[in-house]
Scaffold this motif. Sequence first.
Motif, PDB file in Angstrom:
ATOM      1  N   GLN A   1      15.795 -11.508   8.588  1.00 17.95           N
ATOM      2  CA  GLN A   1      16.192 -10.478   7.634  1.00 17.95           C
ATOM      3  C   GLN A   1      17.709 -10.452   7.449  1.00 17.95           C
ATOM      4  O   GLN A   1      18.214 -10.249   6.341  1.00 17.95           O
ATOM      5  CB  GLN A   1      15.686  -9.110   8.081  1.00 17.95           C
ATOM      6  CG  GLN A   1      15.981  -7.983   7.108  1.00 17.95           C
ATOM      7  CD  GLN A   1      15.379  -8.224   5.732  1.00 17.95           C
ATOM      8  OE1 GLN A   1      14.213  -8.583   5.616  1.00 17.95           O
ATOM      9  NE2 GLN A   1      16.177  -8.029   4.690  1.00 17.95           N
TER      10      GLN A   1
ATOM     11  N   VAL B   1      19.084  -9.952   3.556  1.00 19.37           N
ATOM     12  CA  VAL B   1      19.877  -8.757   3.254  1.00 19.37           C
ATOM     13  C   VAL B   1      20.022  -7.961   4.534  1.00 19.37           C
ATOM     14  O   VAL B   1      19.011  -7.539   5.113  1.00 19.37           O
ATOM     15  CB  VAL B   1      19.183  -7.884   2.173  1.00 19.37           C
ATOM     16  CG1 VAL B   1      19.941  -6.586   1.967  1.00 19.37           C
ATOM     17  CG2 VAL B   1      19.056  -8.642   0.865  1.00 19.37           C
TER      18      VAL B   1
ATOM     19  N   HIS C   1      21.848  -5.082   4.795  1.00 20.91           N
ATOM     20  CA  HIS C   1      21.904  -3.649   4.490  1.00 20.91           C
ATOM     21  C   HIS C   1      22.064  -3.459   2.988  1.00 20.91           C
ATOM     22  O   HIS C   1      22.716  -4.254   2.311  1.00 20.91           O
ATOM     23  CB  HIS C   1      23.090  -2.976   5.202  1.00 20.91           C
ATOM     24  CG  HIS C   1      23.246  -1.518   4.840  1.00 20.91           C
ATOM     25  ND1 HIS C   1      22.381  -0.551   5.286  1.00 20.91           N
ATOM     26  CD2 HIS C   1      24.137  -0.882   4.050  1.00 20.91           C
ATOM     27  CE1 HIS C   1      22.747   0.630   4.799  1.00 20.91           C
ATOM     28  NE2 HIS C   1      23.814   0.452   4.048  1.00 20.91           N
ATOM     29  N   THR C   2      21.447  -2.433   2.494  1.00 24.84           N
ATOM     30  CA  THR C   2      21.769  -1.904   1.169  1.00 24.84           C
ATOM     31  C   THR C   2      21.532  -0.405   1.242  1.00 24.84           C
ATOM     32  O   THR C   2      20.959   0.098   2.209  1.00 24.84           O
ATOM     33  CB  THR C   2      20.922  -2.556   0.064  1.00 24.84           C
ATOM     34  OG1 THR C   2      21.395  -2.088  -1.205  1.00 24.84           O
ATOM     35  CG2 THR C   2      19.447  -2.215   0.198  1.00 24.84           C
TER      36      THR C   2
ATOM     37  N   ASN D   1      20.148   3.465   0.318  1.00 27.13           N
ATOM     38  CA  ASN D   1      18.840   4.024  -0.007  1.00 27.13           C
ATOM     39  C   ASN D   1      18.703   4.400  -1.477  1.00 27.13           C
ATOM     40  O   ASN D   1      17.734   5.049  -1.875  1.00 27.13           O
ATOM     41  CB  ASN D   1      18.539   5.222   0.903  1.00 27.13           C
ATOM     42  CG  ASN D   1      18.038   4.769   2.267  1.00 27.13           C
ATOM     43  OD1 ASN D   1      17.121   3.958   2.345  1.00 27.13           O
ATOM     44  ND2 ASN D   1      18.655   5.265   3.327  1.00 27.13           N
TER      45      ASN D   1
ATOM     46  N   TYR E   1      18.237   2.009  -3.382  1.00 26.33           N
ATOM     47  CA  TYR E   1      17.399   0.881  -3.787  1.00 26.33           C
ATOM     48  C   TYR E   1      16.234   0.729  -2.821  1.00 26.33           C
ATOM     49  O   TYR E   1      16.264   1.236  -1.704  1.00 26.33           O
ATOM     50  CB  TYR E   1      18.226  -0.411  -3.830  1.00 26.33           C
ATOM     51  CG  TYR E   1      19.532  -0.236  -4.553  1.00 26.33           C
ATOM     52  CD1 TYR E   1      19.562  -0.150  -5.944  1.00 26.33           C
ATOM     53  CD2 TYR E   1      20.724  -0.116  -3.849  1.00 26.33           C
ATOM     54  CE1 TYR E   1      20.763   0.039  -6.621  1.00 26.33           C
ATOM     55  CE2 TYR E   1      21.923   0.075  -4.520  1.00 26.33           C
ATOM     56  CZ  TYR E   1      21.945   0.163  -5.902  1.00 26.33           C
ATOM     57  OH  TYR E   1      23.122   0.366  -6.559  1.00 26.33           O
ATOM     58  N   TYR E   2      15.206   0.034  -3.234  1.00 27.08           N
ATOM     59  CA  TYR E   2      14.052  -0.259  -2.388  1.00 27.08           C
ATOM     60  C   TYR E   2      14.316  -1.525  -1.573  1.00 27.08           C
ATOM     61  O   TYR E   2      14.980  -2.459  -2.027  1.00 27.08           O
ATOM     62  CB  TYR E   2      12.808  -0.494  -3.248  1.00 27.08           C
ATOM     63  CG  TYR E   2      12.361   0.682  -4.070  1.00 27.08           C
ATOM     64  CD1 TYR E   2      11.552   1.670  -3.529  1.00 27.08           C
ATOM     65  CD2 TYR E   2      12.744   0.791  -5.410  1.00 27.08           C
ATOM     66  CE1 TYR E   2      11.134   2.744  -4.300  1.00 27.08           C
ATOM     67  CE2 TYR E   2      12.323   1.859  -6.186  1.00 27.08           C
ATOM     68  CZ  TYR E   2      11.522   2.834  -5.630  1.00 27.08           C
ATOM     69  OH  TYR E   2      11.108   3.903  -6.388  1.00 27.08           O
ATOM     70  N   THR E   3      13.760  -1.557  -0.353  1.00 25.67           N
ATOM     71  CA  THR E   3      13.718  -2.799   0.425  1.00 25.67           C
ATOM     72  C   THR E   3      12.330  -2.932   1.046  1.00 25.67           C
ATOM     73  O   THR E   3      11.697  -1.927   1.405  1.00 25.67           O
ATOM     74  CB  THR E   3      14.774  -2.844   1.545  1.00 25.67           C
ATOM     75  OG1 THR E   3      14.550  -1.774   2.471  1.00 25.67           O
ATOM     76  CG2 THR E   3      16.183  -2.753   0.985  1.00 25.67           C
TER      77      THR E   3
ATOM     78  N   CYS F   1      11.623  -1.569   4.951  1.00 27.54           N
ATOM     79  CA  CYS F   1      11.524  -0.109   5.060  1.00 27.54           C
ATOM     80  C   CYS F   1      10.146   0.367   4.614  1.00 27.54           C
ATOM     81  O   CYS F   1       9.474   1.128   5.330  1.00 27.54           O
ATOM     82  CB  CYS F   1      12.618   0.535   4.213  1.00 27.54           C
ATOM     83  SG  CYS F   1      12.529   2.337   4.110  1.00 27.54           S
TER      84      CYS F   1
ATOM     85  N   ASN G   1      17.303   0.796   7.488  1.00 32.47           N
ATOM     86  CA  ASN G   1      18.033  -0.473   7.401  1.00 32.47           C
ATOM     87  C   ASN G   1      17.071  -1.654   7.499  1.00 32.47           C
ATOM     88  O   ASN G   1      16.231  -1.697   8.390  1.00 32.47           O
ATOM     89  CB  ASN G   1      19.070  -0.534   8.525  1.00 32.47           C
ATOM     90  CG  ASN G   1      19.737  -1.887   8.621  1.00 32.47           C
ATOM     91  OD1 ASN G   1      19.232  -2.772   9.301  1.00 32.47           O
ATOM     92  ND2 ASN G   1      20.856  -2.050   7.953  1.00 32.47           N
ATOM     93  N   PRO G   2      17.149  -2.620   6.586  1.00 33.56           N
ATOM     94  CA  PRO G   2      16.130  -3.670   6.546  1.00 33.56           C
ATOM     95  C   PRO G   2      16.064  -4.546   7.792  1.00 33.56           C
ATOM     96  O   PRO G   2      14.974  -4.950   8.203  1.00 33.56           O
ATOM     97  CB  PRO G   2      16.510  -4.486   5.294  1.00 33.56           C
ATOM     98  CG  PRO G   2      17.898  -4.093   4.948  1.00 33.56           C
ATOM     99  CD  PRO G   2      18.086  -2.700   5.440  1.00 33.56           C
TER     100      PRO G   2
END
Length: 393
Positions: A65, A69, A71-72, A74, A76-78, A81, A284-285
């Motif tokens: 992971q 990615v 981190h992005t 919240n 946006y969707y991952t 999560c 966090n992804p």
Amino acid sequence: MTDIKTLDQTYVAPTYGRFPVVITSGKGCIAKDDQGKEYIDMGSGIGVNLFGYSDEIWKEAVTAQLNAVQHTSNLYYTGPCAELAELLCRRTGLKKVFFCNSGAEANECAVKAARRYAQLKKGDEYFTIITLNNSFHGRTLTTLAATGQEKFHQLFQPLTPGFISVDANDCEALVKAVEENRTAAIMLECVQGEGGVIPLSREFIDTAVKLAQENDLLIIDDEVQTGNGRTGALYAYMLYGFLPDIVTTAKGLGGGLPIGAAMLGEKVEDIFHPGDNGSTFGGNPAVCAGAISNLNRIDEDLLADVRRKSAKVFDTLEGKKNIRSVTGAGLMIGIEPEEGTAADIAKFCLSHGVLVLTAGGNKVRLLPPLTITDDELDTALNVIADAFANGKE
């Protein structure tokens, strides 16, 4: 080379009473210090390193992971999560999950949800949350207020109001507290961890469930330490045959990276709306990818093995010299000496290559990796029994 202990003592806030050991590496249940000495770790980072140090399967999931990615926000969707939330809900029967960074934050979320539910259903004055003496729910001002240990309250007054505590396993006191207060929820740990590794009785849990049903209260189950296979069930409430309204967890879910989760049941699944709660790093992804890997490995075979190892600990230590009691569930175990202090016993263990924890009530606390081998467990238990027999370093 800079001396790590001197550097730490110079620049790190002195909030911890550290043992004089610098851990530099580890594999499985074995930790190694900067002098090359090896230790059997019976604490697993206070129940965090579910599969021990440097677990290859967990590392692979996290690293994959990180390469995609790390981190992005919240906004946006991952995938990790959403997938972890689905997995938690499917395995518990709860409905929605709020992700954060720690058990304390998960418990803060639970308090918010319970108070909002009571406000909507009963009115603004129904905000009291009943907790238990010797409980531990975190170190924020609100979770300290929820913690039923006066020693944690003294330095930081005023704490968040609206919490009262009763003795664990005192059914009459719990009934009285509900009758005398405008109550939103009952908050409990099925096995009290920091407070002494004390399991709640079936009668007490049944009383709490009955009171909740009769008075439209929520039950908040703090599984920060007991969760994720630690007690020989996926979550400790499953040992008692009931479904809480809110379950909080952290520690072993992340396996070494910070995560907290508040799992919300049917009554509160839609209690929050955009902007009502949040966390920069929640979900966090990379952390969620590791947590998915961990949860997928907690199957019935692993849980049965945890229960088998637990029985070995009890059989080995009960009745041994200077041991008054052995309590707990699964691989969450407290051992009380007849004489001497848990701190001195922990120092003896350290000097003989075993890392243990302490807990309230003068207990030595064991939280080894769930995958500790029988040979490692046997060796550690021999040292621990010897430590109790000697009673001091």
